[in-house]
Design a protein around this motif. Structure first.
Motif, PDB file in Angstrom:
ATOM      1  N   ASP A   1       2.550   7.075   3.811  1.00  0.00           N
ATOM      2  CA  ASP A   1       1.256   6.950   3.130  1.00  0.00           C
ATOM      3  C   ASP A   1       1.522   6.447   1.731  1.00  0.00           C
ATOM      4  N   THR A   2       0.669   5.594   1.280  1.00  0.00           N
ATOM      5  CA  THR A   2       0.866   5.065  -0.072  1.00  0.00           C
ATOM      6  C   THR A   2      -0.476   4.740  -0.685  1.00  0.00           C
ATOM      7  N   ILE A   3      -0.475   4.440  -1.964  1.00  0.00           N
ATOM      8  CA  ILE A   3      -1.734   4.136  -2.657  1.00  0.00           C
ATOM      9  C   ILE A   3      -1.602   2.787  -3.358  1.00  0.00           C
ATOM     10  N   PHE A   4      -2.632   1.989  -3.204  1.00  0.00           N
ATOM     11  CA  PHE A   4      -2.672   0.694  -3.890  1.00  0.00           C
ATOM     12  C   PHE A   4      -3.876   0.601  -4.767  1.00  0.00           C
ATOM     13  N   PHE A   5      -3.685  -0.223  -5.809  1.00  0.00           N
ATOM     14  CA  PHE A   5      -4.856  -0.508  -6.616  1.00  0.00           C
ATOM     15  C   PHE A   5      -5.519  -1.750  -6.053  1.00  0.00           C
ATOM     16  N   VAL A   6      -6.764  -1.558  -5.622  1.00  0.00           N
ATOM     17  CA  VAL A   6      -7.464  -2.712  -5.045  1.00  0.00           C
ATOM     18  C   VAL A   6      -8.306  -3.337  -6.144  1.00  0.00           C
ATOM     19  N   LYS A   7      -8.006  -4.614  -6.428  1.00  0.00           N
ATOM     20  CA  LYS A   7      -8.601  -5.236  -7.606  1.00  0.00           C
ATOM     21  C   LYS A   7     -10.100  -5.390  -7.470  1.00  0.00           C
ATOM     22  N   ASN A   8     -10.548  -5.964  -6.349  1.00  0.00           N
ATOM     23  CA  ASN A   8     -11.989  -6.226  -6.265  1.00  0.00           C
ATOM     24  C   ASN A   8     -12.833  -4.949  -6.134  1.00  0.00           C
ATOM     25  N   GLU A   9     -12.183  -3.843  -5.845  1.00  0.00           N
ATOM     26  CA  GLU A   9     -12.953  -2.577  -5.839  1.00  0.00           C
ATOM     27  C   GLU A   9     -12.654  -1.765  -7.091  1.00  0.00           C
ATOM     28  N   SER A  10     -11.685  -2.216  -7.870  1.00  0.00           N
ATOM     29  CA  SER A  10     -11.175  -1.571  -9.083  1.00  0.00           C
ATOM     30  C   SER A  10     -10.937  -0.073  -8.909  1.00  0.00           C
ATOM     31  N   LYS A  11     -10.258   0.283  -7.840  1.00  0.00           N
ATOM     32  CA  LYS A  11      -9.900   1.697  -7.696  1.00  0.00           C
ATOM     33  C   LYS A  11      -8.699   1.817  -6.776  1.00  0.00           C
ATOM     34  N   TYR A  12      -8.080   2.969  -6.859  1.00  0.00           N
ATOM     35  CA  TYR A  12      -6.946   3.213  -5.971  1.00  0.00           C
ATOM     36  C   TYR A  12      -7.447   3.561  -4.605  1.00  0.00           C
ATOM     37  N   VAL A  13      -6.812   3.007  -3.631  1.00  0.00           N
ATOM     38  CA  VAL A  13      -7.234   3.253  -2.248  1.00  0.00           C
ATOM     39  C   VAL A  13      -6.002   3.689  -1.470  1.00  0.00           C
ATOM     40  N   PRO A  14      -6.125   4.740  -0.660  1.00  0.00           N
ATOM     41  CA  PRO A  14      -4.972   5.159   0.146  1.00  0.00           C
ATOM     42  C   PRO A  14      -4.722   4.177   1.295  1.00  0.00           C
ATOM     43  N   PHE A  15      -3.454   3.932   1.529  1.00  0.00           N
ATOM     44  CA  PHE A  15      -3.061   3.037   2.621  1.00  0.00           C
ATOM     45  C   PHE A  15      -2.050   3.707   3.502  1.00  0.00           C
ATOM     46  N   ARG A  16      -2.062   3.281   4.750  1.00  0.00           N
ATOM     47  CA  ARG A  16      -1.036   3.698   5.682  1.00  0.00           C
ATOM     48  C   ARG A  16      -0.063   2.528   5.771  1.00  0.00           C
ATOM     49  N   GLN A  17       1.187   2.843   5.787  1.00  0.00           N
ATOM     50  CA  GLN A  17       2.187   1.774   5.707  1.00  0.00           C
ATOM     51  C   GLN A  17       3.140   1.897   6.880  1.00  0.00           C
ATOM     52  N   LEU A  18       3.417   0.744   7.498  1.00  0.00           N
ATOM     53  CA  LEU A  18       4.460   0.742   8.548  1.00  0.00           C
ATOM     54  C   LEU A  18       5.519  -0.287   8.139  1.00  0.00           C
ATOM     55  N   CYS A  19       6.740   0.196   7.971  1.00  0.00           N
ATOM     56  CA  CYS A  19       7.810  -0.722   7.591  1.00  0.00           C
ATOM     57  C   CYS A  19       8.803  -0.827   8.735  1.00  0.00           C
ATOM     58  N   PHE A  20       9.181  -2.034   9.006  1.00  0.00           N
ATOM     59  CA  PHE A  20      10.201  -2.199  10.046  1.00  0.00           C
ATOM     60  C   PHE A  20      11.003  -3.473   9.783  1.00  0.00           C
ATOM     61  N   ILE A  21      12.061  -3.577  10.471  1.00  0.00           N
ATOM     62  CA  ILE A  21      12.941  -4.744  10.302  1.00  0.00           C
ATOM     63  C   ILE A  21      12.965  -5.502  11.616  1.00  0.00           C
ATOM     64  N   THR A  22      12.831  -6.771  11.496  1.00  0.00           N
ATOM     65  CA  THR A  22      12.925  -7.576  12.719  1.00  0.00           C
ATOM     66  C   THR A  22      13.806  -8.822  12.442  1.00  0.00           C
ATOM     67  N   GLU A  23      14.347  -9.297  13.476  1.00  0.00           N
ATOM     68  CA  GLU A  23      15.280 -10.440  13.309  1.00  0.00           C
ATOM     69  C   GLU A  23      14.620 -11.702  13.776  1.00  0.00           C
ATOM     70  N   PHE A  24      14.759 -12.736  13.009  1.00  0.00           N
ATOM     71  CA  PHE A  24      14.158 -14.007  13.371  1.00  0.00           C
ATOM     72  C   PHE A  24      15.044 -15.111  12.828  1.00  0.00           C
ATOM     73  N   ASN A  25      15.394 -15.986  13.718  1.00  0.00           N
ATOM     74  CA  ASN A  25      16.327 -17.074  13.352  1.00  0.00           C
ATOM     75  C   ASN A  25      17.556 -16.548  12.633  1.00  0.00           C
ATOM     76  N   ASN A  26      18.076 -15.520  13.149  1.00  0.00           N
ATOM     77  CA  ASN A  26      19.288 -14.863  12.623  1.00  0.00           C
ATOM     78  C   ASN A  26      19.127 -14.290  11.224  1.00  0.00           C
ATOM     79  N   THR A  27      17.880 -14.281  10.752  1.00  0.00           N
ATOM     80  CA  THR A  27      17.650 -13.639   9.461  1.00  0.00           C
ATOM     81  C   THR A  27      16.877 -12.344   9.731  1.00  0.00           C
TER      82      THR A  27
END
Lengths: 225, 423
Positions: B87-113
């Motif tokens: 869970d994380t919080i971002f500042f959303v500019k057009n709403e001018s307030k902090y909004v909670p976000f759900r975050q999914l981070c993962f690693i994937t391989e593509f073209n050997n990178t």
């Protein structure tokens, strides 16, 4: 006086008859309602002494019977029940007095004397006894024709004594006559002593013979012997 | 505390407790469930993105949706890659307030990178939803509790009404009043049973009581007849000329004793009758008149003892009571005040709107002030005194709701009849 006594308690009746006979009355006694009615059919009495609770009827009905026959007899109720309603009812239907058992014979005798005066002398009788003259309706007493000022109670006392001449009258008999049933005896004996002392003093002062004798430990006697 | 209040309070606290924890648990469960949903959605996204990466070869994918954001960075540019859901919080500019976000981070391989991919999904709307659901739930719970409470209280009150009625009737029940003792019917079995038992009980008590009363009265009356016989026989015996002094005294003593017995019997019977309220008819009574006639009756004694009678009949009072009892009441007090007076003492009678005070001179009593009205409490050992005179006074006052008090002050005995409560 001719007296009919209606009372179911025989030994009580005997005592009444004995005391009243000694006073010179002619007494007849019956022990139940029916006998009483029968006697009243045939004879006239100056006074009827009647108990309310009879085995076969009510004494009140005997009184109603007497009054219906418009006899002029005096009526004294004697009852063990000291109930106000009975007393009021009895007086309302024409009884002269209401005595609650146990009563003193001297008291009954005094009531009979007063009924006798009412019937035979219209209540205006003078009691004259030697040097004493009592005018009942005027409440006046004379000794040797000189008036003696007596208080109400002293007057009542004197009349009671004269009605029961030569009899020993107990203190409680006198006290109850003066004060009724519900006075504490201790009060009444103290008070009685005062009254008798005063009455005696007033009579003696006018030169009256000392008739009122103290019977030691018993009571008093209006002694004419 | 009333049973109803007690049960209501218990009920309320338990439900509040349960619902409070329930709603908190509900909140977290809901939260958890929503996160799960988002997670699965994001997982789907993840596979989508991977697929898209493979097909579209674009390095940054930004969906048009404001609530979603995808950042793709080559892995070697990320100092400390975090994996999995967060869970994380971002500042959303057009709403001018902090909004909670759900975050999914993962690693994937593509073209050997290797790429570090972060998917963000705004939680704002779901959070709003949760709060709304939560609020609605809470409101509902409170509505239910209030509705239940009102219903329970209402029905209980209706049922308990019968019980309260019963209590009130028992409180006001006076066996001497001879009135009908009836209780309301109840649809609650327990209360109905209780009322039936109570009615049966009062009936039995009433019967026993009247039997006992009848018995006492009959016994007292029956005693009078043999006593009459004894008295009369002895009165006749006293007239006998041939008794010596000793015999005469013996007969007289026996006579006085049996007389005392019959007097005691009569007085006790009177007390019982007053107690049983067998003097129902009341009249308007003028106490001053009764006291005056009593004083007249006792004038000789007052004169003899040289008692100084002081009357303060300032205010004219009337009392409503049985005439016979009124006479006994005042005559007992007046006689008492005369008998226990000193020679040359004072007898002071004061009447006012609220009380009557009868005072007499005398020395202080040795007995307790409060016990002066008790039966058979005599301060003298005088055998002729029944010791019932003041007991009768008190009983009469009690029956009519007056207060009677005794006090000793400035060498004066005061008897105060207070009827202020009564008026």
């Amino acid at each position: 006086m001719k007296i009919l006594i209606v009372e179911d308690e025989k030994s009580l009746t005997d005592s009444v008859v004995e005391y009243l006979s000694e006073e010179g009355h002619i007494c007849e006694a019956v022990y139940n309602f029916n006998d009483a009615i029968e006697k009243l059919e045939f004879y006239d009495y100056d006074c009827i002494v009647v108990d309310i609770n009879l085995p076969d009827g009510s004494g009140l009905d005997i009184i109603r019977h007497v009054k219906k026959a418009s006899k002029s007899s005096g009526i004294i109720i004697i009852s063990a029940r000291n109930s106000l309603e009975n007393r009021i009812e009895g007086i309302e239907i024409g009884a002269d007095n209401y005595l609650t058992k146990p009563f003193h014979l001297a008291e009954l005798n005094a009531h009979l004397k007063s009924i006798n005066r009412r019937i035979n002398f219209n209540g205006n009788e003078h009691i004259i006894y030697n040097e004493i003259k009592i005018l009942l309706s005027e409440h006046a007493v004379f000794v040797n024709d000189k008036e003696v000022k007596l208080t109400k109670k002293e007057f009542e006392l004197l009349v009671f004594f004269v009605s029961n001449k030569n009899k020993v009258i107990t203190k409680s008999g006198l006290a109850e006559h003066l004060w009724g049933d519900y006075m504490d005896m201790a009060d009444s004996f103290d008070f009685l002593y005062t009254h008798i002392k005063n009455l005696r003093g007033k009579l003696l002062k006018e030169g009256c013979t000392d008739y009122i004798k103290t019977v030691y430990g018993v009571g008093y006697k209006f002694d004419i012997s | 505390m009333k049973l109803l209040t007690k049960t209501s309070l218990n009920y309320l606290s338990v439900t509040l407790f349960v619902f409070m924890f329930g709603t908190i648990a509900f909140y977290f469960l809901l939260r958890h469930q929503v996160n799960q949903n988002i997670n699965t959605e994001m997982e789907k996204r993840k596979s989508n993105i991977v697929n898209q990466l493979l097909s579209v070869h674009t390095s940054v994918y930004t969906p048009s949706n404001q609530n979603e954001k995808v950042i793709i960075t080559p892995l070697n540019e990320v100092p400390a890659p975090q994996l999995n859901f967060n869970d994380t919080i971002f500042f959303v500019k057009n709403e001018s307030k902090y909004v909670p976000f759900r975050q999914l981070c993962f690693i994937t391989e593509f073209n050997n990178t290797k790429y570090y991919i972060q998917i963000f999904k705004s939680l704002e709307e779901t959070d709003n939803l949760i709060v709304r659901i939560f609020l609605i739930m809470t409101l509902l719970v409170f509505l239910i509790i209030t509705a239940l409470l009102i219903t329970v209280r209402h029905t209980s009150l209706r049922s308990w009404n019968v019980f309260y009625d019963t209590i009130k009737k028992i409180k006001n029940y006076d066996i001497n009043l001879h009135n009908e003792f009836s209780l309301k019917e109840s649809d609650v079995k327990e209360f109905d049973d209780l009322n039936k038992v109570l009615i049966a009980m009062t009936e039995r008590i009433k019967k026993d009581y009247s039997n006992m009363k009848e018995y006492t009265e009959n016994a007292s009356h029956e005693i009078q007849t043999p006593l009459s016989i004894i008295n009369m026989k002895m009165e006749l015996l006293l007239q006998s000329q041939n008794l010596d002094e000793k015999q005469l005294k013996a007969v007289a003593d026996a006579y006085e004793a049996s007389n005392r017995l019959s007097k005691l019997n009569k007085t006790l019977l009177l007390l019982a009758k007053i107690e049983n309220r067998q003097f129902p008819e009341s009249k308007s009574i003028n106490p001053q008149e009764i006291i005056n006639s009593q004083l007249e009756n006792l004038e000789d004694l007052i004169f003899d003892k040289k008692i100084n009678v002081i009357k303060h009949f300032d205010e004219i009072t009337t009392l409503t009571l049985n005439p016979f009892l009124a006479e006994i009441l005042f005559s007992n007090l007046v006689k008492n005040a005369i008998r226990h007076n000193t020679n040359g003492g004072d007898l002071i009678i004061k009447t006012s709107q609220n009380n009557i005070i009868i005072s007499n001179s005398g020395s202080e009593l040795k007995i307790d002030k409060a016990s002066i009205f008790e039966r058979f409490n005599k301060q003298s050992s005088n055998p002729e005194s029944t010791g019932l005179g003041l007991a009768i006074v008190q009983k009469i006052c009690e029956v009519y709701g007056y207060k009677v008090n005794y006090d000793f002050e400035n060498n004066l005995h005061h008897f105060v009849i207070d009827f202020s409560n009564f008026k």
